[in-house]
Scaffold this motif. Structure first.
Motif, mmCIF file in Angstrom:
data_model
loop_
_atom_site.group_PDB
_atom_site.id
_atom_site.type_symbol
_atom_site.label_atom_id
_atom_site.label_comp_id
_atom_site.label_asym_id
_atom_site.label_seq_id
_atom_site.Cartn_x
_atom_site.Cartn_y
_atom_site.Cartn_z
ATOM 1 N N VAL A 8 1.043 -1.066 -0.524
ATOM 2 C CA VAL A 8 -0.131 0.340 -0.058
ATOM 3 C C VAL A 8 0.989 1.518 0.313
ATOM 4 C CG1 VAL A 8 -1.961 1.256 0.974
ATOM 5 C CG2 VAL A 8 -1.885 -0.992 1.878
ATOM 6 N N LEU A 9 0.555 2.083 -0.982
ATOM 7 C CA LEU A 9 1.422 3.155 -1.155
ATOM 8 C C LEU A 9 0.172 4.347 -0.654
ATOM 9 C CD1 LEU A 9 3.372 5.260 -2.151
ATOM 10 C CD2 LEU A 9 2.198 5.261 -4.284
ATOM 11 N N GLY A 10 1.197 5.228 0.563
ATOM 12 C CA GLY A 10 -0.089 6.380 0.918
ATOM 13 C C GLY A 10 -0.045 7.201 2.309
ATOM 14 N N THR A 11 -0.891 7.335 2.805
ATOM 15 C CA THR A 11 -0.444 7.929 4.069
ATOM 16 C C THR A 11 -0.789 7.466 5.441
ATOM 17 O OG1 THR A 11 -2.749 9.304 4.096
ATOM 18 C CG2 THR A 11 -1.146 10.514 2.675
ATOM 19 N N PHE A 12 -0.097 7.971 6.434
ATOM 20 C CA PHE A 12 -0.288 8.066 8.163
ATOM 21 C C PHE A 12 -0.920 9.126 8.811
ATOM 22 C CE2 PHE A 12 0.143 8.287 12.206
ATOM 23 C CZ PHE A 12 0.117 7.152 13.100
ATOM 24 N N VAL A 13 -2.372 9.530 8.895
ATOM 25 C CA VAL A 13 -2.451 10.339 9.920
ATOM 26 C C VAL A 13 -2.854 9.777 11.110
ATOM 27 C CG1 VAL A 13 -2.542 11.833 7.795
ATOM 28 C CG2 VAL A 13 -4.319 11.199 9.154
ATOM 29 N N ALA A 14 -2.498 11.559 12.248
ATOM 30 C CA ALA A 14 -3.063 10.970 13.747
ATOM 31 C C ALA A 14 -4.922 11.372 13.595
ATOM 32 C CB ALA A 14 -1.580 11.609 14.935
ATOM 33 N N MET A 37 -8.226 9.790 20.250
ATOM 34 C CA MET A 37 -6.590 9.865 18.869
ATOM 35 C C MET A 37 -6.219 8.486 18.748
ATOM 36 S SD MET A 37 -3.225 12.095 19.636
ATOM 37 C CE MET A 37 -2.485 11.206 20.979
ATOM 38 N N GLY A 38 -6.297 8.542 17.558
ATOM 39 C CA GLY A 38 -5.605 7.730 17.327
ATOM 40 C C GLY A 38 -5.275 7.370 16.149
ATOM 41 N N PRO A 39 -4.156 5.959 15.004
ATOM 42 C CA PRO A 39 -3.899 6.177 13.779
ATOM 43 C C PRO A 39 -4.677 6.071 12.392
ATOM 44 C CG PRO A 39 -4.052 4.109 14.819
ATOM 45 C CD PRO A 39 -4.289 4.946 15.807
ATOM 46 N N GLY A 40 -4.406 6.863 12.098
ATOM 47 C CA GLY A 40 -4.961 7.139 10.360
ATOM 48 C C GLY A 40 -4.838 7.180 9.454
ATOM 49 N N GLY A 95 1.271 13.695 9.399
ATOM 50 C CA GLY A 95 -0.671 14.288 9.070
ATOM 51 C C GLY A 95 -1.288 14.400 10.046
ATOM 52 N N ALA A 96 -2.017 14.898 10.308
ATOM 53 C CA ALA A 96 -3.301 14.931 10.984
ATOM 54 C C ALA A 96 -4.451 14.708 10.268
ATOM 55 C CB ALA A 96 -2.982 15.568 12.104
ATOM 56 N N ALA A 97 -5.271 14.657 10.828
ATOM 57 C CA ALA A 97 -6.765 14.741 10.766
ATOM 58 C C ALA A 97 -8.006 15.238 11.643
ATOM 59 C CB ALA A 97 -7.380 13.099 10.334
ATOM 60 N N PHE A 98 -8.958 15.850 11.783
ATOM 61 C CA PHE A 98 -10.079 16.629 11.891
ATOM 62 C C PHE A 98 -11.462 15.512 11.284
ATOM 63 C CE2 PHE A 98 -14.205 18.811 11.417
ATOM 64 C CZ PHE A 98 -14.231 18.937 13.113
ATOM 65 N N THR A 292 -11.004 4.566 13.439
ATOM 66 C CA THR A 292 -10.813 3.809 12.248
ATOM 67 C C THR A 292 -9.986 2.703 12.322
ATOM 68 O OG1 THR A 292 -8.739 5.528 11.845
ATOM 69 C CG2 THR A 292 -10.358 5.789 10.775
ATOM 70 N N ALA A 293 -8.193 3.169 12.124
ATOM 71 C CA ALA A 293 -7.750 1.737 12.454
ATOM 72 C C ALA A 293 -7.416 0.681 13.665
ATOM 73 C CB ALA A 293 -6.412 1.657 12.428
ATOM 74 N N PRO A 294 -8.287 1.621 14.930
ATOM 75 C CA PRO A 294 -8.730 0.188 15.742
ATOM 76 C C PRO A 294 -9.862 -0.456 15.098
ATOM 77 C CG PRO A 294 -7.431 2.311 16.758
ATOM 78 C CD PRO A 294 -7.614 2.237 15.149
#
Length: 310
Positions: A8-14, A37-40, A95-98, A292-294
């Motif tokens: 997988v080519l892509g992003t990690f954001v919190a 707050m968690g991994p996304g 990165g981060a996501a709201f 998400t990931a959880p």
């Protein structure tokens, strides 16, 4: 890990998720009803979904040298994801996501800042060509630069690897990108944005899928939420119903769960319709948990759910 089934080519954001009855209007402050707050990040969510569903999985991305980057590495380590091509970017933060989650419906709205992953380059992808060439399935999205996604798809197709493009967030792109796509997997909103066709009806969704195939994709796979998914192209035309879910807790990451599960089933040699159903099961399980990931289910949970629901 010497070889991955899925790359997988892509992003990690919190993910910074806030729960409330509604979004505030400009100038307004609302009291929330929950925070987590968690991994996304779409790429990270998809690689974790694939790993938990039983595939040897690898991630190509960039993260910052910060606490969110530490979170990323810890998350991938727990699920056995190959991080040999995760680069540390000293010039940019992770990165981060709201994420707004409706306390009434579980639906979400998201603002994402890709951070270090925005610096992913075609050269980074070429450096991972050995990893990509040995995979069965390659997956990417649009959260990192488009030219980087294009290079990944081109390399993968050149090595005979099945390619999946999840065009999210939907952006204007040249039709040339679709030539290297075995499956393009937008949701109905993204499909409408990409094609200019209203996908609110089955007929409209089929017209949008046909448009993506005419542009060069071998198959278009449009997810339709609770209605299921539409597969159209070389695999034929199939409306695949969704699994019924009695209690939706959080739809955030459901599309990533679907794509990760679909990729696993394709890597295992299942036919595309069966793969859609497997992906739908992964998504159905994910929306029953927060985050998400959880929320990504294990293979044992997926198999049990499919047995119980026919």
């Amino acid at each position: 890990m010497d070889r991955a089934d899925i790359v997988v080519l892509g992003t990690f954001v919190a993910d910074l998720a806030f729960k409330a009855e509604r979004l505030p209007v400009v100038g307004e402050t609302l009291l929330g009803q929950g925070f987590a707050m968690g991994p996304g990040g779409k790429g990270s969510n998809q690689v974790i979904a694939a790993a938990r569903a039983g595939a040897r999985s690898a991630m190509i991305t960039r993260v910052g040298q910060d606490s969110f980057g530490d979170m990323a590495r810890q998350t991938w380590s727990r699920d056995g994801v190959d991080t040999s091509h995760v680069l540390i970017d000293e010039a940019a933060p992770t990165g981060a996501a709201f994420i707004f989650v409706s306390s009434r419906t579980g639906d979400n709205a998201i603002i994402i800042e890709s951070g270090a992953a925005a610096n992913l380059s075609p050269a980074d992808v070429r450096a991972a060509e050995g990893l990509i060439s040995g995979a069965r399935v390659f997956v990417t999205q649009f959260e990192q630069p488009i030219e980087t996604a294009i290079e990944g798809l081109r390399l993968a197709r050149g090595h005979g690897v099945t390619t999946i493009l999840n065009p999210a967030p939907a952006l204007p792109v040249d039709d040339a990108i679709y030539v290297n796509c075995d499956f393009v997997t937008p949701n109905e909103t993204e499909a409408a944005t990409l094609t200019g066709i209203d996908t609110a009806t089955d007929e409209g969704a089929l017209q949008a899928a046909a448009s993506l195939v005419r542009r060069g994709a071998r198959n278009a796979l449009i997810t339709l939420g609770a209605k299921g998914a539409l597969l159209h192209g070389e695999a034929g035309t199939h409306f695949v119903p969704a699994f019924k879910v009695t209690k939706v807790v959080d739809t955030t990451g459901a599309g990533d769960a679907f794509n990760g599960g679909f990729a696993v089933a394709i890597a295992e040699g299942r036919n595309p319709v069966d793969a859609v159903r497997f992906g739908a099961a992964v998504a159905a399980l994910s929306v029953q948990k927060p985050g998400t990931a959880p929320s990504m289910p294990t293979r044992a949970d997926i198999d049990a759910f499919i047995r119980a629901n026919g």
